[in-house]
Design a protein around this motif. Structure first.
Motif, PDB file in Angstrom:
ATOM      1  N   ARG A 126       0.818  -1.211   0.000  1.00 28.94           N
ATOM      2  CA  ARG A 126       0.000   0.000   0.000  1.00 28.94           C
ATOM      3  C   ARG A 126       0.852   1.262   0.000  1.00 28.94           C
ATOM      4  O   ARG A 126       0.537   2.240  -0.682  1.00 28.94           O
ATOM      5  CB  ARG A 126      -0.926  -0.007   1.219  1.00 28.94           C
ATOM      6  CG  ARG A 126      -2.074  -1.000   1.100  1.00 28.94           C
ATOM      7  CD  ARG A 126      -3.063  -0.837   2.239  1.00 28.94           C
ATOM      8  NE  ARG A 126      -4.174  -1.771   2.107  1.00 28.94           N
ATOM      9  CZ  ARG A 126      -5.199  -1.837   2.943  1.00 28.94           C
ATOM     10  NH1 ARG A 126      -5.245  -0.994   3.982  1.00 28.94           N
ATOM     11  NH2 ARG A 126      -6.152  -2.704   2.762  1.00 28.94           N
ATOM     12  N   LYS A 127       1.945   1.239   0.766  1.00 32.21           N
ATOM     13  CA  LYS A 127       2.813   2.404   0.808  1.00 32.21           C
ATOM     14  C   LYS A 127       3.490   2.606  -0.539  1.00 32.21           C
ATOM     15  O   LYS A 127       3.652   3.744  -1.004  1.00 32.21           O
ATOM     16  CB  LYS A 127       3.856   2.250   1.902  1.00 32.21           C
ATOM     17  CG  LYS A 127       4.675   3.510   2.128  1.00 32.21           C
ATOM     18  CD  LYS A 127       5.560   3.416   3.353  1.00 32.21           C
ATOM     19  CE  LYS A 127       6.298   4.727   3.598  1.00 32.21           C
ATOM     20  NZ  LYS A 127       7.166   4.648   4.806  1.00 32.21           N
ATOM     21  N   ALA A 128       3.877   1.514  -1.194  1.00 27.53           N
ATOM     22  CA  ALA A 128       4.495   1.630  -2.517  1.00 27.53           C
ATOM     23  C   ALA A 128       3.540   2.274  -3.510  1.00 27.53           C
ATOM     24  O   ALA A 128       3.935   3.124  -4.322  1.00 27.53           O
ATOM     25  CB  ALA A 128       4.928   0.249  -3.009  1.00 27.53           C
ATOM     26  N   ALA A 133       1.650   7.027  -6.598  1.00 27.26           N
ATOM     27  CA  ALA A 133       0.632   8.035  -6.907  1.00 27.26           C
ATOM     28  C   ALA A 133       1.165   9.439  -6.676  1.00 27.26           C
ATOM     29  O   ALA A 133       0.914  10.357  -7.473  1.00 27.26           O
ATOM     30  CB  ALA A 133      -0.615   7.790  -6.063  1.00 27.26           C
ATOM     31  N   ALA A 134       1.925   9.621  -5.597  1.00 30.54           N
ATOM     32  CA  ALA A 134       2.499  10.936  -5.312  1.00 30.54           C
ATOM     33  C   ALA A 134       3.481  11.352  -6.401  1.00 30.54           C
ATOM     34  O   ALA A 134       3.526  12.528  -6.800  1.00 30.54           O
ATOM     35  CB  ALA A 134       3.193  10.921  -3.947  1.00 30.54           C
ATOM     36  N   LEU A 135       4.262  10.407  -6.906  1.00 22.26           N
ATOM     37  CA  LEU A 135       5.211  10.717  -7.982  1.00 22.26           C
ATOM     38  C   LEU A 135       4.486  11.149  -9.253  1.00 22.26           C
ATOM     39  O   LEU A 135       4.878  12.123  -9.909  1.00 22.26           O
ATOM     40  CB  LEU A 135       6.095   9.499  -8.269  1.00 22.26           C
ATOM     41  CG  LEU A 135       7.158   9.156  -7.223  1.00 22.26           C
ATOM     42  CD1 LEU A 135       7.780   7.793  -7.527  1.00 22.26           C
ATOM     43  CD2 LEU A 135       8.246  10.229  -7.188  1.00 22.26           C
ATOM     44  N   VAL A 136       3.432  10.432  -9.610  1.00 18.71           N
ATOM     45  CA  VAL A 136       2.681  10.756 -10.826  1.00 18.71           C
ATOM     46  C   VAL A 136       2.016  12.121 -10.704  1.00 18.71           C
ATOM     47  O   VAL A 136       2.094  12.963 -11.622  1.00 18.71           O
ATOM     48  CB  VAL A 136       1.638   9.659 -11.121  1.00 18.71           C
ATOM     49  CG1 VAL A 136       0.712  10.094 -12.263  1.00 18.71           C
ATOM     50  CG2 VAL A 136       2.322   8.350 -11.478  1.00 18.71           C
ATOM     51  N   VAL A 137       1.366  12.358  -9.583  1.00 17.34           N
ATOM     52  CA  VAL A 137       0.677  13.634  -9.391  1.00 17.34           C
ATOM     53  C   VAL A 137       1.685  14.783  -9.367  1.00 17.34           C
ATOM     54  O   VAL A 137       1.449  15.845  -9.974  1.00 17.34           O
ATOM     55  CB  VAL A 137      -0.153  13.611  -8.094  1.00 17.34           C
ATOM     56  CG1 VAL A 137      -0.695  14.997  -7.774  1.00 17.34           C
ATOM     57  CG2 VAL A 137      -1.306  12.611  -8.232  1.00 17.34           C
ATOM     58  N   SER A 138       2.808  14.614  -8.698  1.00 15.94           N
ATOM     59  CA  SER A 138       3.818  15.669  -8.625  1.00 15.94           C
ATOM     60  C   SER A 138       4.356  16.007 -10.008  1.00 15.94           C
ATOM     61  O   SER A 138       4.504  17.186 -10.355  1.00 15.94           O
ATOM     62  CB  SER A 138       4.963  15.236  -7.703  1.00 15.94           C
ATOM     63  OG  SER A 138       4.507  15.026  -6.385  1.00 15.94           O
ATOM     64  N   LEU A 139       4.650  14.971 -10.805  1.00 14.96           N
ATOM     65  CA  LEU A 139       5.147  15.220 -12.156  1.00 14.96           C
ATOM     66  C   LEU A 139       4.076  15.899 -13.002  1.00 14.96           C
ATOM     67  O   LEU A 139       4.372  16.841 -13.763  1.00 14.96           O
ATOM     68  CB  LEU A 139       5.577  13.901 -12.803  1.00 14.96           C
ATOM     69  CG  LEU A 139       6.100  13.988 -14.240  1.00 14.96           C
ATOM     70  CD1 LEU A 139       7.305  14.929 -14.334  1.00 14.96           C
ATOM     71  CD2 LEU A 139       6.457  12.591 -14.767  1.00 14.96           C
ATOM     72  N   GLY A 140       2.835  15.465 -12.889  1.00 14.77           N
ATOM     73  CA  GLY A 140       1.757  16.090 -13.651  1.00 14.77           C
ATOM     74  C   GLY A 140       1.571  17.549 -13.283  1.00 14.77           C
ATOM     75  O   GLY A 140       1.396  18.407 -14.163  1.00 14.77           O
ATOM     76  N   VAL A 141       1.616  17.858 -11.992  1.00 16.67           N
ATOM     77  CA  VAL A 141       1.474  19.248 -11.545  1.00 16.67           C
ATOM     78  C   VAL A 141       2.646  20.093 -12.022  1.00 16.67           C
ATOM     79  O   VAL A 141       2.463  21.244 -12.455  1.00 16.67           O
ATOM     80  CB  VAL A 141       1.362  19.298 -10.008  1.00 16.67           C
ATOM     81  CG1 VAL A 141       1.448  20.731  -9.505  1.00 16.67           C
ATOM     82  CG2 VAL A 141       0.043  18.666  -9.564  1.00 16.67           C
ATOM     83  N   LEU A 195      13.191  13.758 -17.083  1.00  8.87           N
ATOM     84  CA  LEU A 195      11.899  14.312 -16.706  1.00  8.87           C
ATOM     85  C   LEU A 195      10.881  13.214 -16.415  1.00  8.87           C
ATOM     86  O   LEU A 195      10.083  13.316 -15.476  1.00  8.87           O
ATOM     87  CB  LEU A 195      11.386  15.230 -17.817  1.00  8.87           C
ATOM     88  CG  LEU A 195      10.021  15.893 -17.585  1.00  8.87           C
ATOM     89  CD1 LEU A 195      10.088  16.828 -16.388  1.00  8.87           C
ATOM     90  CD2 LEU A 195       9.584  16.652 -18.830  1.00  8.87           C
ATOM     91  N   TYR A 196      10.926  12.148 -17.216  1.00  6.99           N
ATOM     92  CA  TYR A 196       9.939  11.080 -17.065  1.00  6.99           C
ATOM     93  C   TYR A 196      10.378   9.999 -16.081  1.00  6.99           C
ATOM     94  O   TYR A 196       9.644   9.018 -15.878  1.00  6.99           O
ATOM     95  CB  TYR A 196       9.633  10.456 -18.424  1.00  6.99           C
ATOM     96  CG  TYR A 196       8.706  11.296 -19.262  1.00  6.99           C
ATOM     97  CD1 TYR A 196       7.336  11.272 -19.052  1.00  6.99           C
ATOM     98  CD2 TYR A 196       9.206  12.136 -20.254  1.00  6.99           C
ATOM     99  CE1 TYR A 196       6.477  12.045 -19.806  1.00  6.99           C
ATOM    100  CE2 TYR A 196       8.356  12.927 -21.014  1.00  6.99           C
ATOM    101  CZ  TYR A 196       6.995  12.870 -20.790  1.00  6.99           C
ATOM    102  OH  TYR A 196       6.148  13.653 -21.539  1.00  6.99           O
ATOM    103  N   ALA A 197      11.546  10.155 -15.476  1.00 11.37           N
ATOM    104  CA  ALA A 197      12.015   9.157 -14.508  1.00 11.37           C
ATOM    105  C   ALA A 197      11.008   8.904 -13.389  1.00 11.37           C
ATOM    106  O   ALA A 197      10.774   7.743 -13.014  1.00 11.37           O
ATOM    107  CB  ALA A 197      13.371   9.573 -13.942  1.00 11.37           C
ATOM    108  N   PRO A 198      10.365   9.947 -12.813  1.00 12.48           N
ATOM    109  CA  PRO A 198       9.360   9.668 -11.766  1.00 12.48           C
ATOM    110  C   PRO A 198       8.187   8.822 -12.264  1.00 12.48           C
ATOM    111  O   PRO A 198       7.638   8.002 -11.519  1.00 12.48           O
ATOM    112  CB  PRO A 198       8.890  11.071 -11.353  1.00 12.48           C
ATOM    113  CG  PRO A 198      10.011  11.976 -11.719  1.00 12.48           C
ATOM    114  CD  PRO A 198      10.595  11.396 -12.967  1.00 12.48           C
ATOM    115  N   HIS A 199       7.812   9.004 -13.521  1.00 16.88           N
ATOM    116  CA  HIS A 199       6.719   8.221 -14.106  1.00 16.88           C
ATOM    117  C   HIS A 199       7.106   6.750 -14.162  1.00 16.88           C
ATOM    118  O   HIS A 199       6.307   5.856 -13.817  1.00 16.88           O
ATOM    119  CB  HIS A 199       6.430   8.749 -15.512  1.00 16.88           C
ATOM    120  CG  HIS A 199       4.976   8.720 -15.874  1.00 16.88           C
ATOM    121  ND1 HIS A 199       4.546   8.529 -17.171  1.00 16.88           N
ATOM    122  CD2 HIS A 199       3.851   8.862 -15.129  1.00 16.88           C
ATOM    123  CE1 HIS A 199       3.217   8.560 -17.196  1.00 16.88           C
ATOM    124  NE2 HIS A 199       2.781   8.762 -15.979  1.00 16.88           N
TER     125      HIS A 199
END
Length: 373
Positions: A126-128, A133-141, A195-199
């Motif tokens: 769950r933590k993973a 999700a935090a990585l995706v949202v942060s990159l999108g923002v 740039l896409y590494a977090p994705h």
């Protein structure tokens, strides 16, 4: 493993359809748009394929990480040593791939982010997923903010400008010129990879979580969840893909490029999940079984096929062979890719009945376990 291999074999087609646009550069010398057919083909690839299949590959990388950990535990081997050797071999393969064949290589990025995945291997599922999700949202923002604050200096639709004459000549020149062109393009693409590494890392982590729960090994326990992923993921992902294509390939101009990319970052995981879940559901039907066998055979040789795709593209489009760089339209290029992929599926079925590993898989397997293994 059959489902893992089938998904990997399926992802090979999407990776090929995206990578070939870098290798063929179908708009060189024609302006950024080309004919209406070319524009439509580019639009569809962006909407339906781009950013979806590399996420599927990355998810499977994270999932396979857990399989490798269990294998090392069963054999009483040190997982840390195995994994470090594996990542080093993968990085070296990626370096050779980028310099000699395809400057958009992803293997080196996987190898580096694999170290992060190794460090995060203790995360609870769950933590993973929350971190992902935090990585995706942060990159999108981040991308959305950049798109809103600063116009993007690109041609209308966000398409790349035509290649310079010297760059085209290098790609069509002798092998030394091709390597020089690859190095130049690699430098240009490196910022995008970072740039896409977090994705990618987010997909690794979701794969890690799924592997710990053995979701694919026990997929038949989750048909309802899979159908919900398809039901919710398709409309969200397709809507996001359409917005991304409108911003990158028209009718919106280049000022919308980063906004479209942000929408793609946020919605591509939904479409990736829908594609993967939908395929696994289809493979459980009577008519889908033969497809599963074909895809699984290709998936067992995925690394060999990935590099072979680049070799074939280099022989067709660069000075290594026919030097058709910038001379073939995108519609014909994509049609050729589909034929080539079908040939890979047919060849895979023949190879897996005769050999345990593909040549590159054999190399990686032995490097992972050490020379004496």
């Amino acid at each position: 493993m059959r489902d893992v291999d089938a998904l990997r074999g399926f992802a090979l087609l999407g990776i090929l359809l995206v990578n070939v646009q870098v290798m063929a550069d179908p708009y060189a010398g024609q302006g950024p748009y080309g004919s209406a057919g070319e524009r439509g083909a580019a639009w569809l690839v962006t909407a339906l394929v781009s950013s979806k299949f590399y996420l599927l590959f990355a998810f499977l990388f994270g999932y396979s990480f857990t399989l490798q950990a269990r294998s090392a535990e069963r054999e009483g081997a040190g997982f840390a040593g195995r994994q470090l050797r594996r990542l080093l071999c993968l990085w070296c393969l990626g370096l050779a791939h980028a310099v000699l064949l395809f400057p958009g290589d992803i293997l080196m990025t996987y190898a580096v982010l694999g170290l992060v995945l190794f460090a995060a291997r203790g995360l609870a599922p769950r933590k993973a997923v929350r971190v992902a999700a935090a990585l995706v949202v942060s990159l999108g923002v981040l991308l959305l903010g950049r798109g809103l604050l600063a116009p993007v200096a690109t041609a209308p639709g966000g398409a790349a400008l035509p290649r310079k004459g010297t760059e085209v000549a290098s790609c069509r020149g002798d092998p030394v010129s091709v390597v020089h062109a690859n190095l130049g393009q690699w430098h240009d693409l490196l910022a995008g990879d970072l740039l896409y590494a977090p994705h990618i890392l987010a997909a690794f982590l979701v794969g890690l979580a799924a592997g710990k729960r053995q979701v694919l090994a026990e997929f038949d326990r989750y048909p309802g969840r899979a159908r919900r992923l398809v039901g919710y993921g398709l409309p969200v992902g397709l809507a996001g893909g359409v917005v991304t294509a409108m911003c990158r390939n028209g009718p919106l101009d280049g000022r919308w490029y980063d906004i479209g990319t942000a929408v793609g970052v946020l919605t591509a995981p939904a479409l990736t999940a829908a594609y993967g879940s939908g395929l696994l559901l289809v493979l459980r039907t009577r008519r889908g079984r033969w497809l599963g066998e074909a895809l699984a055979a290709a998936g067992r040789l995925a690394l060999t096929h990935y590099l072979t795709q680049s070799l074939a593209m280099a022989l067709v489009f660069t000075g290594y062979g026919l030097a058709l760089y910038g001379r073939v339209g995108l519609v014909l290029v994509l049609a050729g890719c589909c034929v080539f992929y079908a040939a890979q599926l047919a060849l895979s079925a023949w190879l897996v009945h005769r050999f345990r590993h593909g040549p590159v898989e054999w190399l990686l397997h032995n490097a992972t376990r050490g020379r004496g293994a």
